[in-house]
Write a protein that holds these residues in place. Structure first.
Motif, PDB file in Angstrom:
ATOM      1  N   GLU A  21      70.901  73.295 -21.597  1.00 12.14           N
ATOM      2  CA  GLU A  21      72.052  74.093 -21.186  1.00 12.14           C
ATOM      3  C   GLU A  21      73.107  73.195 -20.557  1.00 12.14           C
ATOM      4  OE1 GLU A  21      72.062  76.270 -17.377  1.00 12.14           O
ATOM      5  OE2 GLU A  21      69.895  75.969 -17.347  1.00 12.14           O
ATOM      6  N   TYR A  26      79.534  74.264 -13.999  1.00  8.25           N
ATOM      7  CA  TYR A  26      78.642  75.408 -13.955  1.00  8.25           C
ATOM      8  C   TYR A  26      79.119  76.517 -14.889  1.00  8.25           C
ATOM      9  CZ  TYR A  26      77.182  73.209  -9.545  1.00  8.25           C
ATOM     10  OH  TYR A  26      76.735  72.329  -8.587  1.00  8.25           O
ATOM     11  N   ASP A  30      75.432  81.345 -14.468  1.00 13.46           N
ATOM     12  CA  ASP A  30      74.365  80.385 -14.193  1.00 13.46           C
ATOM     13  C   ASP A  30      73.939  80.514 -12.736  1.00 13.46           C
ATOM     14  OD1 ASP A  30      72.975  77.793 -15.284  1.00 13.46           O
ATOM     15  OD2 ASP A  30      73.687  77.291 -13.275  1.00 13.46           O
ATOM     16  N   ASN A  33      76.039  78.619 -10.330  1.00 11.33           N
ATOM     17  CA  ASN A  33      77.456  78.958 -10.230  1.00 11.33           C
ATOM     18  C   ASN A  33      77.689  79.815  -8.992  1.00 11.33           C
ATOM     19  OD1 ASN A  33      80.066  80.022 -10.516  1.00 11.33           O
ATOM     20  ND2 ASN A  33      79.937  80.016 -12.750  1.00 11.33           N
ATOM     21  N   MET A  45      69.488  80.648 -19.537  1.00  9.88           N
ATOM     22  CA  MET A  45      70.722  80.043 -20.030  1.00  9.88           C
ATOM     23  C   MET A  45      70.472  79.104 -21.195  1.00  9.88           C
ATOM     24  SD  MET A  45      73.416  81.153 -18.446  1.00  9.88           S
ATOM     25  CE  MET A  45      74.608  79.871 -18.821  1.00  9.88           C
ATOM     26  N   ASN A 160      77.385  77.356 -24.197  1.00 11.63           N
ATOM     27  CA  ASN A 160      77.660  77.784 -22.829  1.00 11.63           C
ATOM     28  C   ASN A 160      79.131  77.557 -22.552  1.00 11.63           C
ATOM     29  OD1 ASN A 160      74.558  76.376 -21.585  1.00 11.63           O
ATOM     30  ND2 ASN A 160      74.934  78.450 -22.263  1.00 11.63           N
TER      31      ASN A 160
END
Length: 410
Positions: A21, A26, A30, A33, A45, A160
């Motif tokens: 990931e 971030y 997540d 984050n 993730m 992502n």
């Protein structure tokens, strides 16, 4: 005795569902984050996008850009023309593969590629990848996207996204205008084209030569995707692969330019107990590897890196972490195999001392990676790897903070 189900930490062989990931910046939802609402945190993730494309792009999390709660608040500011890094973390690299990064200024309706990494992306957890924000990139709120096509395993696409801000920069405009850069290459979403296992995707249009990093580890990458790539939700659409089902080699000139690899770090992948970045990120690595050359990196300012010197061409390793390959070993010995040394059976696993593992990919041994905290494997080489939980007494466990980003800005 209660046993831990390990499928969420290390799913192996042909049933692999995910394992890498975006670690920095971030991404949306997540656990690291600080803007992610607790109720919306995604603890998987590393999973790929749905095969039917239903959660493309960004696993559907691009909607957070409009969230009044602040879930889409910018993580970092990058200035146009500046050099920065993103990092990838996880439990299995699946032989590496190819990645692209892009910016979106319309909340995921379109994406403009700013760098392509053809081959060896990634080869280890905690690996940093350098890039330059185009000097003419529009300023303001933007969305950073990372897309990965793994070399070994199911034919999938990983993606992502993170909220960032592009600040004003200085310097000459790039030779290729931002508006002329390519869109993301999209495959494996039921859109008519599929990547080929054991090949590192050769993007049909990776972008300008100065924004392409090529480090192929596969001898023959011809035929890295097949079929005709249709647009998905109006995004991309690369057309048919060249005749004969070959990779679709770049139409951009000089796309085989090789960038000097930067120093990479092996980082802990245990869920963070404290995500506050440390004041000096350079002290956080547990071991350091130089892939193909010894590179001295000078930190110009937080998140801005400049190569100072490059000496030697032989692989070198430092540190005593179990993630460092230390011996050639033999089948069943449980010793680490030297990363990049020949192996005979693709997909073969090697459990090293019960604490780490590596895999044979494209005729070469991968770098050694640590198992998830609290797990162990049966030492030796095998077509499968036996992972089990380590029984431990109550109260003895501890959680290790996640590695802070290199270009964190307070």
């Amino acid at each position: 005795m209660q046993f831990i189900t390990l499928l969420t930490t290390l799913v192996l062989g042909s049933t692999v569902t995910a394992h890498m990931e975006l670690g920095w910046p971030y991404p949306f939802r997540d656990k690291a984050n600080p803007n992610a609402p607790q109720a919306q945190i995604d603890y998987s993730m590393t999973s790929p996008l749905n095969a039917d494309g239903s959660n493309f792009p960004c696993k559907g999390y691009q909607v957070d850009m409009d969230d009044s709660s602040g879930a889409g608040k910018s993580i970092v500011t990058w200035n146009a023309g500046g050099s920065y890094n993103f990092s990838l973390i996880g439990g299995a690299t699946h032989g590496g593969g190819s990645c692209q990064i892009a910016l979106s200024y319309d909340k995921g309706t379109s994406f403009t590629v700013i760098h392509s990494y053809i081959g060896s992306c990634p080869l280890s957890s905690g690996e940093d990848f350098q890039f330059t924000v185009p000097g003419d990139a529009p300023t303001g709120s933007s969305m950073f996207a990372w897309v990965w096509y793994n070399e070994i395993g199911n034919r999938e696409i990983y993606m992502n996204c993170a909220s960032v801000t592009i600040g004003s920069g200085s310097g000459a405009a790039p030779a290729t205008k931002f508006s002329d850069r390519p869109e993301l290459f999209i495959a494996n979403l039921g859109n008519g084209c599929t990547t080929v296992e054991g090949k590192e995707v050769q993007f049909p249009n990776p972008g300008p030569a100065e924004d392409v990093t090529t480090k192929n580890s596969v001898a023959d990458d011809s035929g890295s995707y097949t079929g005709t790539c249709a647009a998905v939700k109006g995004i991309s659409g690369s057309g048919p692969a060249p005749s004969g089902g070959s990779t679709g080699e770049s139409t951009s000139p000089a796309t085989t330019a090789v960038a000097v690899p930067s120093t990479t770090t092996a980082a802990d992948t245990t869920p963070a107990a404290d995500t506050t970045p440390a004041a000096d990120p350079t002290t956080l690595s547990t071991s350091t590897k130089t892939m193909t050359s010894t590179v001295t990196v000078q930190t110009v300012s937080p998140g801005v890196f400049a190569t100072a010197t490059a000496s030697g061409t032989a692989p070198a390793t430092t540190g005593t972490s179990p993630a460092d390959p230390v011996a050639t070993g033999t089948s069943g010995s449980g010793s680490a195999m030297v990363a990049g040394s020949p192996c005979s059976t693709d997909g073969m696993w090697n459990c090293v001392d019960g604490t780490s593992f590596q895999q044979c990919a494209s005729g070469q041994w991968s770098v050694v990676q640590m198992l998830a905290t609290g797990t162990q494997c049966t030492p030796g080489q095998s077509s499968t790897i036996n992972i089990s939980a380590i029984a431990r007494r109550r109260g003895l466990g501890r959680r290790i903070p996640r590695r802070a980003p290199r270009d964190f800005r307070p």
